[in-house]
Scaffold this motif. Structure first.
Motif, PDB file in Angstrom:
ATOM      1  N   PHE A 186     -33.095  -0.650  15.206  1.00  0.00           N
ATOM      2  CA  PHE A 186     -32.444  -1.939  15.006  1.00  0.00           C
ATOM      3  C   PHE A 186     -31.107  -1.695  14.314  1.00  0.00           C
ATOM      4  O   PHE A 186     -31.047  -0.990  13.296  1.00  0.00           O
ATOM      5  N   THR A 188     -27.594  -3.005  12.396  1.00  0.00           N
ATOM      6  CA  THR A 188     -26.946  -4.063  11.631  1.00  0.00           C
ATOM      7  C   THR A 188     -25.548  -3.603  11.250  1.00  0.00           C
ATOM      8  O   THR A 188     -25.259  -2.411  11.189  1.00  0.00           O
ATOM      9  N   GLN A 204     -27.370  -8.579  12.191  1.00  0.00           N
ATOM     10  CA  GLN A 204     -27.847  -7.749  13.289  1.00  0.00           C
ATOM     11  C   GLN A 204     -26.801  -7.739  14.398  1.00  0.00           C
ATOM     12  O   GLN A 204     -26.159  -8.749  14.688  1.00  0.00           O
ATOM     13  N   GLN A 251     -32.588  -7.257   7.788  1.00  0.00           N
ATOM     14  CA  GLN A 251     -32.252  -7.810   9.090  1.00  0.00           C
ATOM     15  C   GLN A 251     -33.168  -7.335  10.223  1.00  0.00           C
ATOM     16  O   GLN A 251     -32.979  -7.731  11.373  1.00  0.00           O
ATOM     17  N   VAL A 252     -34.153  -6.507   9.915  1.00  0.00           N
ATOM     18  CA  VAL A 252     -35.131  -6.124  10.936  1.00  0.00           C
ATOM     19  C   VAL A 252     -36.139  -7.253  11.075  1.00  0.00           C
ATOM     20  O   VAL A 252     -36.741  -7.674  10.076  1.00  0.00           O
ATOM     21  N   ALA A 310     -31.154  -7.282  20.082  1.00  0.00           N
ATOM     22  CA  ALA A 310     -30.120  -7.573  19.100  1.00  0.00           C
ATOM     23  C   ALA A 310     -29.002  -8.416  19.678  1.00  0.00           C
ATOM     24  O   ALA A 310     -28.269  -9.071  18.964  1.00  0.00           O
TER      25      ALA A 310
END
Length: 311
Positions: A186, A188, A204, A251-252, A310
């Motif tokens: 992921f 960001t 993200q 932000q995950v 994302a």
């Protein structure tokens, strides 16, 4: 399962790992929390084989937590991440050597035991980024534009222990932070510690195939399962400037549950199985446990989907 989390006072009230601990407890697992820097620890009893299914480390660099994790590993316990892999990224001088040997795009790195030795770096390498080899959370990171500015900074660098210096990579003032958890990546974007701007909020962002490949390669080179990678998008392409074991995973999506599931999966893995598998392929990376040879790593399907999500 019965798990032991080593959590420094610095992270006593942080969402990570406390939310993960609450999630594991809610699922019926027993989690013991040790504060390495604030407790009298009975090492003999703690290291009795079989007491815990796995040990998990969430501590500052340079603290006593990693020593305890290494002691648990030496006693035959499963650790998350593997203790020697964590050692390989906690020491930034060592991490730079391992990363370059593994083919990662990393800046040229100098290491010194005394700040005054930084004077020997050629002027052509400026501006420099100077930071403690065992620093964390952006502490003690300095952008040094010239040898003259270095002279003024030397007193502030005293007492920091081993230091590293790297040529500054021109960038737009933001870092791309890639989190790896449960086989997914992921991405960001956040403000660089060298260019503080309160208006820039971590968010993200899409994960490009090139950055995903590099982030996956980081896990293979250092032997990490749960980790974060700081990437700068420089004029010559992505550059890895830092690697963290057990980062914040900000932000995950559904981070606590994702990390908790990953911890359980790693805890149930027979200790040494990954090492034996890598040895059977002939893949060897100094110091750390490689899961694949240190060559460009194909992006798994689950990673690709994470990048698409994302968007």
């Amino acid at each position: 399962m019965r798990l032991c989390f080593l959590v420094e006072e610095h992270y006593r009230h942080d969402g990570m790992p406390n939310e993960v601990i609450r999630q594991l407890t809610a699922w019926g697992h027993r989690v013991d929390v040790l504060r390495p820097g604030g407790s009298l620890l009975h090492m003999t009893e703690l290291m009795d084989a079989g007491t815990h299914d796995a040990w998990v480390l969430k501590t500052v660099s340079g603290g006593p937590g990693l020593t305890l994790l290494e002691a648990a590993a030496a006693a035959g316990a499963t650790t998350v991440n593997e203790a020697r892999s964590i050692r390989g990224v906690r020491d930034k001088a060592l991490a730079a050597a391992i990363g370059r040997a593994g083919g990662l795009p990393m800046p040229q790195t100098y290491a010194v035991a005394r700040p005054d030795l930084l004077r020997e770096i050629p002027a052509a390498q400026y501006p420099l980024v100077v930071k403690p080899a065992e620093g964390s959370s952006g502490r003690g990171v300095h952008l040094v534009p010239s040898p003259e500015r270095l002279e003024a900074l030397l007193p502030a660098l005293a007492g920091e222990g081993m230091l590293i210096a790297q040529p500054y990579v021109p960038n737009p003032g933001t870092d791309v932070k890639v989190y790896a958890v449960g086989g997914e990546l992921f991405a960001t974007e956040r403000c660089s510690p060298l260019h503080p701007d309160p208006a820039v909020r971590e968010r993200q962002v899409p994960l490009s195939a090139e950055v995903a490949r590099i982030a996956a390669q980081v896990g293979a080179v250092y032997g990490l399962d749960l980790y974060g990678v700081d990437v700068l998008l420089g004029p010559d392409g992505p550059v890895v400037v830092d690697v963290n074991d057990f980062p914040s995973f900000r932000q995950v999506p559904d981070a606590a549950a994702r990390v908790a599931r990953a911890v359980l999966g790693l805890a149930s893995r027979p200790r040494g199985a990954a090492v034996a598998a890598a040895a059977a392929t002939g893949a060897v990376v100094p110091v750390c446990r490689p899961r694949t040879p240190a060559v460009p790593v194909p992006v798994p399907a689950r990673v690709a989907r994470a990048g698409e999500a994302a968007r």
